[in-house]
Design a protein around this motif. Structure first.
Motif, PDB file in Angstrom:
ATOM      1  N   TYR A  41     -15.622  -6.996  -3.253  1.00 14.44           N
ATOM      2  CA  TYR A  41     -14.834  -6.701  -2.057  1.00 14.44           C
ATOM      3  C   TYR A  41     -14.416  -5.232  -2.036  1.00 14.44           C
ATOM      4  N   ARG A  42     -13.948  -4.738  -3.183  1.00 14.25           N
ATOM      5  CA  ARG A  42     -13.532  -3.330  -3.263  1.00 14.25           C
ATOM      6  C   ARG A  42     -14.709  -2.375  -3.098  1.00 14.25           C
ATOM      7  N   GLN A  43     -15.893  -2.763  -3.573  1.00 10.25           N
ATOM      8  CA  GLN A  43     -17.081  -1.919  -3.429  1.00 10.25           C
ATOM      9  C   GLN A  43     -17.502  -1.816  -1.967  1.00 10.25           C
ATOM     10  N   ILE A  44     -17.467  -2.922  -1.260  1.00  7.60           N
ATOM     11  CA  ILE A  44     -17.937  -2.940   0.121  1.00  7.60           C
ATOM     12  C   ILE A  44     -16.897  -2.399   1.086  1.00  7.60           C
ATOM     13  N   LYS A  45     -15.661  -2.819   0.931  1.00  5.33           N
ATOM     14  CA  LYS A  45     -14.559  -2.372   1.797  1.00  5.33           C
ATOM     15  C   LYS A  45     -13.808  -1.255   1.093  1.00  5.33           C
ATOM     16  N   GLN A  46     -14.449  -0.146   0.944  1.00  2.00           N
ATOM     17  CA  GLN A  46     -13.889   0.969   0.190  1.00  2.00           C
ATOM     18  C   GLN A  46     -12.519   1.360   0.724  1.00  2.00           C
ATOM     19  N   GLY A  47     -11.560   1.365  -0.170  1.00  2.00           N
ATOM     20  CA  GLY A  47     -10.205   1.750   0.203  1.00  2.00           C
ATOM     21  C   GLY A  47      -9.388   0.648   0.836  1.00  2.00           C
ATOM     22  N   ALA A  48      -9.972  -0.523   1.040  1.00  6.28           N
ATOM     23  CA  ALA A  48      -9.233  -1.622   1.660  1.00  6.28           C
ATOM     24  C   ALA A  48      -8.242  -2.204   0.656  1.00  6.28           C
ATOM     25  N   LEU A  49      -7.034  -2.421   1.130  1.00  7.21           N
ATOM     26  CA  LEU A  49      -6.017  -3.038   0.295  1.00  7.21           C
ATOM     27  C   LEU A  49      -6.186  -4.548   0.320  1.00  7.21           C
ATOM     28  N   ILE A  50      -5.863  -5.172  -0.792  1.00  9.20           N
ATOM     29  CA  ILE A  50      -5.926  -6.628  -0.867  1.00  9.20           C
ATOM     30  C   ILE A  50      -4.501  -7.143  -0.853  1.00  9.20           C
ATOM     31  N   ASP A  51      -4.133  -7.787   0.246  1.00 10.50           N
ATOM     32  CA  ASP A  51      -2.795  -8.348   0.364  1.00 10.50           C
ATOM     33  C   ASP A  51      -2.704  -9.606  -0.473  1.00 10.50           C
ATOM     34  N   LYS A  52      -1.644  -9.690  -1.284  1.00 10.54           N
ATOM     35  CA  LYS A  52      -1.427 -10.878  -2.112  1.00 10.54           C
ATOM     36  C   LYS A  52      -0.019 -11.396  -1.896  1.00 10.54           C
ATOM     37  N   TRP A  53       0.145 -12.695  -2.052  1.00 12.03           N
ATOM     38  CA  TRP A  53       1.461 -13.301  -1.948  1.00 12.03           C
ATOM     39  C   TRP A  53       2.276 -12.869  -3.158  1.00 12.03           C
ATOM     40  N   PRO A  54       3.539 -12.466  -2.958  1.00 12.47           N
ATOM     41  CA  PRO A  54       4.344 -11.919  -4.056  1.00 12.47           C
ATOM     42  C   PRO A  54       4.554 -12.862  -5.246  1.00 12.47           C
ATOM     43  N   LYS A  55       4.936 -14.092  -5.014  1.00 12.51           N
ATOM     44  CA  LYS A  55       5.268 -14.987  -6.133  1.00 12.51           C
ATOM     45  C   LYS A  55       4.032 -15.545  -6.825  1.00 12.51           C
ATOM     46  N   SER A  56       3.067 -16.021  -6.059  1.00 18.12           N
ATOM     47  CA  SER A  56       1.905 -16.680  -6.655  1.00 18.12           C
ATOM     48  C   SER A  56       0.820 -15.696  -7.073  1.00 18.12           C
ATOM     49  N   GLY A  57       0.713 -14.570  -6.375  1.00 19.80           N
ATOM     50  CA  GLY A  57      -0.354 -13.615  -6.661  1.00 19.80           C
ATOM     51  C   GLY A  57      -1.668 -13.993  -6.005  1.00 19.80           C
ATOM     52  N   PHE A  58      -1.668 -15.057  -5.189  1.00 22.13           N
ATOM     53  CA  PHE A  58      -2.877 -15.460  -4.487  1.00 22.13           C
ATOM     54  C   PHE A  58      -3.175 -14.472  -3.374  1.00 22.13           C
ATOM     55  N   VAL A  59      -4.459 -14.330  -3.052  1.00 31.18           N
ATOM     56  CA  VAL A  59      -4.887 -13.457  -1.967  1.00 31.18           C
ATOM     57  C   VAL A  59      -4.315 -13.984  -0.660  1.00 31.18           C
ATOM     58  N   LYS A  60      -3.766 -13.091   0.121  1.00 29.37           N
ATOM     59  CA  LYS A  60      -3.113 -13.453   1.381  1.00 29.37           C
ATOM     60  C   LYS A  60      -4.034 -13.253   2.578  1.00 29.37           C
ATOM     61  N   LYS A  61      -4.799 -12.149   2.552  1.00 31.59           N
ATOM     62  CA  LYS A  61      -5.626 -11.788   3.708  1.00 31.59           C
ATOM     63  C   LYS A  61      -6.854 -11.027   3.236  1.00 31.59           C
ATOM     64  N   LEU A  62      -8.020 -11.384   3.812  1.00 25.36           N
ATOM     65  CA  LEU A  62      -9.263 -10.674   3.499  1.00 25.36           C
ATOM     66  C   LEU A  62     -10.023 -10.392   4.780  1.00 25.36           C
ATOM     67  N   GLN A  63     -10.702  -9.269   4.786  1.00 22.68           N
ATOM     68  CA  GLN A  63     -11.536  -8.898   5.928  1.00 22.68           C
ATOM     69  C   GLN A  63     -12.985  -9.182   5.578  1.00 22.68           C
ATOM     70  N   ARG A  64     -13.638  -9.999   6.400  1.00 20.47           N
ATOM     71  CA  ARG A  64     -15.050 -10.316   6.170  1.00 20.47           C
ATOM     72  C   ARG A  64     -15.923  -9.120   6.496  1.00 20.47           C
ATOM     73  N   ARG A  65     -17.195  -9.238   6.230  1.00 20.64           N
ATOM     74  CA  ARG A  65     -18.140  -8.145   6.500  1.00 20.64           C
ATOM     75  C   ARG A  65     -18.277  -7.863   7.993  1.00 20.64           C
ATOM     76  N   ASP A  66     -18.072  -8.890   8.823  1.00 20.16           N
ATOM     77  CA  ASP A  66     -18.155  -8.699  10.273  1.00 20.16           C
ATOM     78  C   ASP A  66     -16.798  -8.332  10.881  1.00 20.16           C
ATOM     79  N   ASN A  67     -15.860  -7.923  10.037  1.00 24.16           N
ATOM     80  CA  ASN A  67     -14.509  -7.478  10.404  1.00 24.16           C
ATOM     81  C   ASN A  67     -13.597  -8.592  10.916  1.00 24.16           C
ATOM     82  N   THR A  68     -14.010  -9.838  10.796  1.00 23.29           N
ATOM     83  CA  THR A  68     -13.121 -10.954  11.057  1.00 23.29           C
ATOM     84  C   THR A  68     -12.130 -11.024   9.906  1.00 23.29           C
ATOM     85  N   VAL A  69     -10.897 -11.385  10.191  1.00 23.61           N
ATOM     86  CA  VAL A  69      -9.879 -11.442   9.149  1.00 23.61           C
ATOM     87  C   VAL A  69      -9.580 -12.902   8.819  1.00 23.61           C
TER      88      VAL A  69
END
Length: 91
Positions: A41-69
């Motif tokens: 994900y970091r290689q393809i979406k260069q500079g994109a931040l990965i939002d994570k839930w504070p307590k669990s650390g699970f990924v909160k939001k990701l942007q697909r390759r077609d820019n759908t979130v």
């Protein structure tokens, strides 16, 4: 020598998850969005931040390759029946 932080890292091996863990949960979310894992994900979406839930650390939001979130819940989304579908890559 190649490390997991290199921009062109390729996985050396792959296995399937046997039981649910927080790592498997995040891999499930990345794979649902069309990526191998956080590294790809970091290689393809260069500079994109990965939002994570504070307590669990699970990924909160990701942007697909077609820019759908994709938005994910703070609770577990990978059910027991889906655990063996998650691919775990080693570098």
């Amino acid at each position: 020598m190649s490390t997991a932080t290199d921009n062109n890292s390729k996985p050396r091996a792959m296995s399937r998850a046997k039981e649910w863990t927080a790592e498997v949960e995040n891999l499930f979310r990345f794979q649902q969005a069309g990526y191998r894992d956080e590294l790809e994900y970091r290689q393809i979406k260069q500079g994109a931040l990965i939002d994570k839930w504070p307590k669990s650390g699970f990924v909160k939001k990701l942007q697909r390759r077609d820019n759908t979130v994709f938005y994910y819940s703070r609770k577990r989304e990978c059910e027991d029946r889906d655990v063996n579908k998650v691919l775990v890559y080693s570098y």
